[in-house]
Design an enzyme around this catalytic site. Structure first.
Site, mmCIF file in Angstrom:
data_model
loop_
_atom_site.group_PDB
_atom_site.id
_atom_site.type_symbol
_atom_site.label_atom_id
_atom_site.label_comp_id
_atom_site.label_asym_id
_atom_site.label_seq_id
_atom_site.Cartn_x
_atom_site.Cartn_y
_atom_site.Cartn_z
ATOM 1 N N THR A 35 5.282 -8.919 -7.501
ATOM 2 C CA THR A 35 6.462 -9.337 -8.276
ATOM 3 C C THR A 35 7.678 -8.459 -7.953
ATOM 4 O OG1 THR A 35 4.977 -9.973 -10.045
ATOM 5 C CG2 THR A 35 7.295 -9.768 -10.638
ATOM 6 N N LYS A 111 4.406 3.861 -13.715
ATOM 7 C CA LYS A 111 4.373 4.750 -14.888
ATOM 8 C C LYS A 111 3.037 5.471 -15.030
ATOM 9 C CE LYS A 111 3.262 0.753 -17.632
ATOM 10 N NZ LYS A 111 3.586 -0.229 -16.632
ATOM 11 N N GLU A 135 13.232 5.572 -11.475
ATOM 12 C CA GLU A 135 13.999 4.967 -12.575
ATOM 13 C C GLU A 135 13.305 3.745 -13.156
ATOM 14 O OE1 GLU A 135 17.410 6.105 -13.776
ATOM 15 O OE2 GLU A 135 16.180 5.121 -15.271
ATOM 16 N N VAL A 138 10.285 3.499 -16.319
ATOM 17 C CA VAL A 138 10.467 3.473 -17.777
ATOM 18 C C VAL A 138 11.646 2.565 -18.111
ATOM 19 C CG1 VAL A 138 10.924 4.821 -19.857
ATOM 20 C CG2 VAL A 138 9.624 5.837 -17.980
ATOM 21 N N GLY A 140 12.488 -0.406 -17.253
ATOM 22 C CA GLY A 140 13.023 -1.285 -16.202
ATOM 23 C C GLY A 140 14.370 -0.830 -15.684
ATOM 24 N N GLU A 195 1.401 -10.804 -20.628
ATOM 25 C CA GLU A 195 0.354 -11.104 -19.646
ATOM 26 C C GLU A 195 -0.753 -11.913 -20.317
ATOM 27 O OE1 GLU A 195 -0.115 -9.171 -16.535
ATOM 28 O OE2 GLU A 195 1.805 -8.149 -16.726
ATOM 29 N N LYS A 210 4.993 5.545 -21.063
ATOM 30 C CA LYS A 210 6.429 5.694 -20.788
ATOM 31 C C LYS A 210 7.027 6.833 -21.615
ATOM 32 C CE LYS A 210 6.861 0.818 -19.584
ATOM 33 N NZ LYS A 210 7.078 -0.519 -20.155
HETATM 34 N N1 NAP Z 1 6.479 -6.564 -12.997
HETATM 35 C C1 NAP Z 1 7.403 -5.912 -13.689
HETATM 36 O O1 NAP Z 1 8.255 -6.521 -14.366
HETATM 37 C C2 NAP Z 1 7.462 -4.402 -13.643
HETATM 38 C C3 NAP Z 1 8.445 -3.723 -14.416
HETATM 39 C C4 NAP Z 1 8.531 -2.328 -14.343
HETATM 40 C C5 NAP Z 1 7.642 -1.627 -13.526
HETATM 41 N N2 NAP Z 1 6.691 -2.318 -12.821
HETATM 42 C C6 NAP Z 1 5.784 -1.543 -11.987
HETATM 43 O O2 NAP Z 1 5.975 -1.926 -10.616
HETATM 44 C C7 NAP Z 1 4.747 -1.779 -9.903
HETATM 45 C C8 NAP Z 1 4.417 -3.097 -9.217
HETATM 46 O O3 NAP Z 1 4.253 -4.100 -10.215
HETATM 47 P P1 NAP Z 1 4.158 -5.658 -9.841
HETATM 48 O O4 NAP Z 1 4.335 -6.391 -11.104
HETATM 49 O O5 NAP Z 1 5.050 -5.951 -8.687
HETATM 50 O O6 NAP Z 1 2.625 -5.758 -9.347
HETATM 51 P P2 NAP Z 1 1.938 -6.970 -8.567
HETATM 52 O O7 NAP Z 1 2.743 -8.212 -8.688
HETATM 53 O O8 NAP Z 1 0.503 -6.985 -9.004
HETATM 54 O O9 NAP Z 1 1.981 -6.518 -7.038
HETATM 55 C C9 NAP Z 1 1.215 -5.451 -6.527
HETATM 56 C C10 NAP Z 1 1.330 -5.426 -5.007
HETATM 57 O O10 NAP Z 1 0.611 -4.264 -4.545
HETATM 58 C C11 NAP Z 1 -0.384 -4.676 -3.600
HETATM 59 N N3 NAP Z 1 -1.579 -3.839 -3.791
HETATM 60 C C12 NAP Z 1 -2.247 -3.602 -4.955
HETATM 61 N N4 NAP Z 1 -3.295 -2.794 -4.707
HETATM 62 C C13 NAP Z 1 -3.284 -2.532 -3.385
HETATM 63 C C14 NAP Z 1 -4.120 -1.772 -2.519
HETATM 64 N N5 NAP Z 1 -5.185 -1.119 -2.975
HETATM 65 N N6 NAP Z 1 -3.817 -1.749 -1.206
HETATM 66 C C15 NAP Z 1 -2.746 -2.415 -0.716
HETATM 67 N N7 NAP Z 1 -1.909 -3.149 -1.482
HETATM 68 C C16 NAP Z 1 -2.196 -3.204 -2.798
HETATM 69 C C17 NAP Z 1 -0.680 -6.126 -3.922
HETATM 70 O O11 NAP Z 1 -1.206 -6.719 -2.748
HETATM 71 P P3 NAP Z 1 -1.563 -8.295 -2.648
HETATM 72 O O12 NAP Z 1 -0.229 -8.981 -2.534
HETATM 73 O O13 NAP Z 1 -2.369 -8.396 -1.418
HETATM 74 O O14 NAP Z 1 -2.307 -8.610 -3.908
HETATM 75 C C18 NAP Z 1 0.707 -6.644 -4.326
HETATM 76 O O15 NAP Z 1 1.456 -6.982 -3.165
HETATM 77 C C19 NAP Z 1 3.711 -1.309 -10.938
HETATM 78 O O16 NAP Z 1 3.621 0.095 -10.924
HETATM 79 C C20 NAP Z 1 4.316 -1.770 -12.269
HETATM 80 O O17 NAP Z 1 3.878 -0.998 -13.371
HETATM 81 C C21 NAP Z 1 6.579 -3.670 -12.853
#
Ligand code: NAP
Length: 429
Positions: A35, A111, A135, A138, A140, A195, A210
Site C-alpha cells: 500500500t 512503528k 515521520e 506515527v 501518518g 482491517e 506509537k
Molecule cells: N498502510 C498505511 O496506511 C500505513 C500508515 C502508516 C504506516 N504504515 C506502515 O508502512 C509499512 C508498510 O505498510 P503497508 O500498508 O504498505 O504494508 P503492505 O501493503 O502489507 O505491504 C508490505 C510490502 O512489503 C513486502 N514484504 C513483506 N514482508 C516481506 C519479506 N519478508 N520480504 C520481502 N518483502 C516483504 C510485501 O511483499 P509482497 O508484495 O510480495 O506481499 C509488500 O510489498 C508498515 O510498517 C506500516 O506499519 C502503513
C-alpha cells in the site's frame, strides 16, 4: 513593462538550465511495494523533477524488493537511501541495520521496529553517520516527529496527548452518533478505515507502540511497548457516550506521555474530554497530537493518520529532508532518562446501575470517600426498579479508583459491574 518580464523569464530559464547541469541522480532502494511502497514509488515519479529543481538531486527508485521479486543485495548495491516499507520486526530489523552499517541513509514507516529496537537503530545510525528518518511511523502525514525533534528540540516537553489511531477514532465518532460498537466497527471496515482483523487497533496496542516512540523522542527516555499499559475500546458502550455528552464530555482513545516529577507515565486508554480540549473536535479517521510545554502552552497538529498516498507523502518529505541535510533524527540522547511510572492520578467517569432504593447513592458516595474520591458532578436516571448513577470524580490514583469500583461492585444494591473511564480535565480556551 514587457522587457523586464522577458529578461526575468530568460533569467529563470538560464537558472533552470544551470541547475539542470548540476542535478545528480539520487538512487533509492525500496524494501516493500504494498500500500505505502507502491504509493511512494508513484509519488516519487510524479515529484522527482520538482525535488531535483529544489535540491539538485533527482531521486529515482533503482531497485525494489518484495516477497516474490528482487533481492536485498540488489537494493543495497543500487542505493544511497534505503526506504523500508515492509513492516514488522524481521527481516526489517536486519535489513535496516545492514543498510545503515553499509553507509546508507534509511527512511522507514515501521512503528513496531522503532518501538522495539529504537536504541539499537539510533546507535547504529549515529555510529555510521547516516540518517534514520521515520515521520510516517506515527500519525501518518502529521509532522509530529519533526516538530518534536527539530522545532521543539530546545524545550522541556511536559505532556503529549495523541489520537494516534484513526480506526478507533472513526469507531468512537460513529458511536457518538448513536451506533453500537459492533455497528460502528462494521461501518469502519466497510469504509476501509478498519482491517478485517482490527485487534491491533481496537485493543489500543497500535496506539501504545506509537506513544512509546513519541515518549522516547520527547522525554529522551527509552520506552518500549511493554512499558506502556494500554486499554482499548472493545468494552465501551454507546450509552456511556450519551450520558457523558450530558456532562459536556466526548470520548476518545487517548495516548498520553507526561512528565510527573522525575517520572514518566506513558499510557493509552479511552478518555473523556471536555469541549475546550483541542483533541475534542478531532473526528473520523483523523489523527492529532497536542504537545504541552511551559514556553509554548500547547500546540496541536492534526491530519490524516494513514492511507497509502498520505503516508507516502510523509516518507517523501523525509527523503527531501535527507537530501537537504544529509542527516536526520539520529541518536536520541538518553543522558537523564526518566523513571517510568505505573500509576497516575486522573478524574474518572463512573457508571453504576443500582436498585432504585433509598440510601444507595449515600452508600456509593461513602465508598468513594473512603478511597479518597470526591464527586465533581452526578446524574441520576430512574430505570423502573433500577436507577443509573453517572458521576465524574475529582482526580485520584487509578489504583484507588479500581479498589473503590471493586467495593462498589460488591454492594447488594448494585445491579452490574460499575464502569470507569478516565477524564482529561484540561481545556485551552
Ligand atoms: N498502510 C498505511 O496506511 C500505513 C500508515 C502508516 C504506516 N504504515 C506502515 O508502512 C509499512 C508498510 O505498510 P503497508 O500498508 O504498505 O504494508 P503492505 O501493503 O502489507 O505491504 C508490505 C510490502 O512489503 C513486502 N514484504 C513483506 N514482508 C516481506 C519479506 N519478508 N520480504 C520481502 N518483502 C516483504 C510485501 O511483499 P509482497 O508484495 O510480495 O506481499 C509488500 O510489498 C508498515 O510498517 C506500516 O506499519 C502503513
Amino acid at each position: 513593462m514587457s522587457a523586464p518580464a522577458a529578461s526575468s523569464e530568460r533569467a529563470s530559464e538560464s537558472v533552470q538550465q544551470a541547475g539542470a547541469e548540476h542535478v545528480e541522480p539520487l538512487r533509492v532502494g525500496l524494501l516493500g511495494h504494498g500500500t505505502v511502497g507502491s504509493a511512494f514509488a508513484r509519488l516519487l515519479a510524479e515529484r522527482s523533477e520538482a525535488i531535483a529543481a529544489r535540491t539538485g538531486r533527482r531521486p529515482q527508485v533503482e531497485a525494489i524488493l518484495t516477497r516474490s521479486s528482487g533481492s536485498f543485495e540488489e537494493v543495497l548495491d543500487g542505493s544511497e537511501v534505503v526506504v523500508e516499507l515492509i513492516g514488522g520486526l524481521e527481516p526489517a530489523r536486519t535489513w535496516v541495520l545492514e543498510a545503515m552499517s553499509a553507509g546508507r541513509h534509511v527512511i522507514t514507516a515501521n512503528k513496531q521496529l522503532l518501538c522495539e529496537h529504537g536504541e539499537e537503530l539510533f546507535d547504529v545510525a549515529h555510529s555510521n553517520g547516516v540518517a534514520l528518518r521515520f515521520e510516517a511511523a506515527v500519525a501518518g502525514v502529521v509532522p509530529v516527529i519533526r516538530v518534536l525533534t527539530e522545532s521543539l528540540a530546545s524545550l522541556d516537553v511536559d505532556r503529549i496527548h495523541g489520537i494516534v489511531n484513526g480506526t478507533t477514532n472513526f469507531v468512537l465518532s460513529a458511536m457518538e452518533r448513536g451506533a453500537s460498537y459492533e455497528q460502528a466497527l462494521a461501518e469502519a471496515q466497510a469504509s476501509g478505515f478498519a482491517e478485517a482483523d482490527p485487534s491491533e487497533d481496537v485493543s489500543g496496542r497500535d496506539a501504545a507502540a506509537k506513544m512509546a516512540i513519541l515518549a522516547r523522542l520527547a522525554f529522551r527516555t527509552p520506552v518500549k511497548l511493554a512499558d506502556v499499559p494500554y486499554e482499548g475500546i472493545e468494552r465501551l458502550q454507546s450509552d456511556d457516550l450519551q450520558y457523558a455528552r450530558e456532562l459536556g464530555l466526548g470520548l476518545k482513545l487517548i495516548g498520553t506521555a507526561e512528565r510527573i516529577g522525575d517520572g514518566l507515565s506513558v499510557r493509552v486508554h479511552p478518555a473523556f474530554l471536555y469541549g475546550g480540549h483541542p483533541l475534542a473536535s478531532v473526528t473520523g479517521s483523523f489523527n492529532a497530537v497536542t504537545v504541552e510545554a511551559e514556553a509554548i502552552t500547547e500546540i496541536t497538529l492534526s491530519g490524516p493518520g494513514a492511507g497509502g498516498r498520505a503516508t507516502a507523502s510523509a516518507v517523501l518529505g523525509d527523503l527531501v529532508s535527507v537530501i537537504e541535510s544529509g542527516r536526520g533524527a539520529g541518536r536520541v540522547p538518553a543522558a537523564a532518562p526518566l523513571r517510568l511510572l505505573e500509576d497516575t492520578e486522573s478524574p474518572f467517569y463512573l457508571h453504576v446501575e443500582v436498585a432504585d432504593k433509598r440510601g444507595v447513592l449515600v452508600a456509593v458516595a461513602a465508598i468513594l470517600d473512603r478511597w479518597g474520591a470526591s464527586i465533581k458532578s452526578v446524574l441520576q436516571r430512574g430505570l423502573g426498579d433500577n436507577a443509573r448513577l453517572v458521576m465524574v470524580t475529582h482526580p485520584l490514583s487509578e489504583a484507588r479508583l479500581r479498589a473503590a469500583v471493586e467495593e462498589i461492585g460488591q454492594l447488594e444494591l448494585v445491579r452490574s459491574p460499575p464502569r470507569a473511564i478516565r477524564v482529561i480535565e484540561e481545556e485551552f480556551t
